[in-house]
Design a protein around this motif. Structure first.
Motif, short mmCIF file in Angstrom:
data_model
loop_
_atom_site.label_atom_id
_atom_site.label_comp_id
_atom_site.label_asym_id
_atom_site.label_seq_id
_atom_site.Cartn_x
_atom_site.Cartn_y
_atom_site.Cartn_z
N HIS A 19 0.91 -1.32 0.11
CA HIS A 19 -0.11 -0.15 -0.19
C HIS A 19 1.06 1.07 0.10
CE1 HIS A 19 -3.72 2.21 0.42
NE2 HIS A 19 -3.02 2.93 1.45
N ILE A 20 0.97 2.13 -0.97
CA ILE A 20 1.64 3.23 -1.31
C ILE A 20 0.80 4.42 -0.89
CG2 ILE A 20 3.03 4.63 -2.75
CD1 ILE A 20 3.53 1.80 -4.21
N LEU A 21 1.64 5.19 0.01
CA LEU A 21 0.95 6.59 0.33
C LEU A 21 2.05 7.54 -0.01
CD1 LEU A 21 -0.29 5.59 3.95
CD2 LEU A 21 -1.67 5.77 1.86
N LEU A 22 1.71 8.76 -0.23
CA LEU A 22 2.29 9.72 -0.67
C LEU A 22 1.97 10.96 0.38
CD1 LEU A 22 1.14 10.33 -4.41
CD2 LEU A 22 3.33 8.97 -3.49
N ALA A 27 -0.79 15.32 3.71
CA ALA A 27 -0.77 16.96 3.89
C ALA A 27 -2.24 17.49 3.58
CB ALA A 27 0.37 17.33 3.31
N ARG A 28 -2.57 16.95 2.36
CA ARG A 28 -3.77 17.46 1.67
C ARG A 28 -5.12 16.79 2.22
NH1 ARG A 28 -2.13 17.29 -3.09
NH2 ARG A 28 -2.70 14.97 -3.40
N GLU A 29 -5.29 15.67 2.42
CA GLU A 29 -6.37 15.16 2.91
C GLU A 29 -5.86 14.03 4.08
OE1 GLU A 29 -9.71 13.87 -0.06
OE2 GLU A 29 -7.61 14.21 -1.38
N PRO A 30 -5.46 14.53 5.14
CA PRO A 30 -5.31 13.51 6.18
C PRO A 30 -6.22 12.34 6.64
CG PRO A 30 -5.26 15.54 7.10
CD PRO A 30 -5.59 15.70 5.73
N ALA A 31 -7.30 12.69 6.85
CA ALA A 31 -8.18 11.82 7.24
C ALA A 31 -8.59 10.94 6.08
CB ALA A 31 -9.55 12.45 7.57
N ALA A 32 -8.72 11.11 4.96
CA ALA A 32 -9.08 10.33 3.92
C ALA A 32 -7.72 9.21 3.57
CB ALA A 32 -9.18 10.72 2.61
N THR A 33 -6.31 9.70 3.60
CA THR A 33 -5.23 9.05 3.78
C THR A 33 -4.98 8.00 4.64
OG1 THR A 33 -4.56 11.08 2.38
CG2 THR A 33 -2.68 9.19 3.29
N VAL A 34 -5.38 8.45 5.94
CA VAL A 34 -5.26 7.53 7.05
C VAL A 34 -6.28 6.54 6.88
CG1 VAL A 34 -5.32 7.51 9.70
CG2 VAL A 34 -3.85 9.29 8.33
N TYR A 53 -5.32 17.35 11.84
CA TYR A 53 -5.13 18.50 11.24
C TYR A 53 -4.24 19.44 12.28
CZ TYR A 53 -8.55 16.78 7.82
OH TYR A 53 -9.10 16.25 7.06
N GLU A 54 -3.83 18.84 13.51
CA GLU A 54 -2.98 19.93 14.18
C GLU A 54 -1.31 19.61 13.81
OE1 GLU A 54 -3.54 18.51 18.31
OE2 GLU A 54 -5.83 18.79 18.07
N LYS A 55 -0.91 20.78 13.86
CA LYS A 55 0.59 20.91 13.76
C LYS A 55 1.37 20.45 15.09
CE LYS A 55 1.70 23.26 9.65
NZ LYS A 55 2.55 24.38 9.23
N THR A 56 2.19 19.26 15.17
CA THR A 56 2.82 19.12 16.42
C THR A 56 4.21 19.20 15.98
OG1 THR A 56 2.31 16.60 15.99
CG2 THR A 56 0.87 17.98 17.49
#
Length: 71
Positions: A19-22, A27-34, A53-56
């Motif tokens: 499974h390849i993730l970019l 960064a663009r769609e975190p919830a959909a990617t995860v 969506y939080e920057k840590t």
């Protein structure tokens, strides 16, 4: 671009086990990617973290070199 690096994995593992993730997608769609990763792993998609969506731990340049420059 990444074909050269991924070719060995495709020789060793069958396609259904890769499974390849970019990072751009994350960064663009975190919830959909995860969610796609969870689905691939067989985990419940409803368990997607709400803090995506939080920057840590964001790096601060301040003349100290690149953010990942630890040596």
């Amino acid at each position: 671009m990444y074909v050269r690096h991924l070719a060995h994995y495709f020789e060793v593992f069958r396609r259904p086990f890769i499974h390849i993730l970019l990072l751009d997608d994350l960064a663009r769609e975190p919830a959909a990617t995860v969610a796609s990763l969870y689905s691939f792993l067989g985990a419940r998609v409803c368990d997607v973290p709400t803090h995506l969506y939080e920057k840590t731990n964001s790096a601060q340049m301040g003349g100290q070199g690149e953010p990942n420059d630890i040596m």
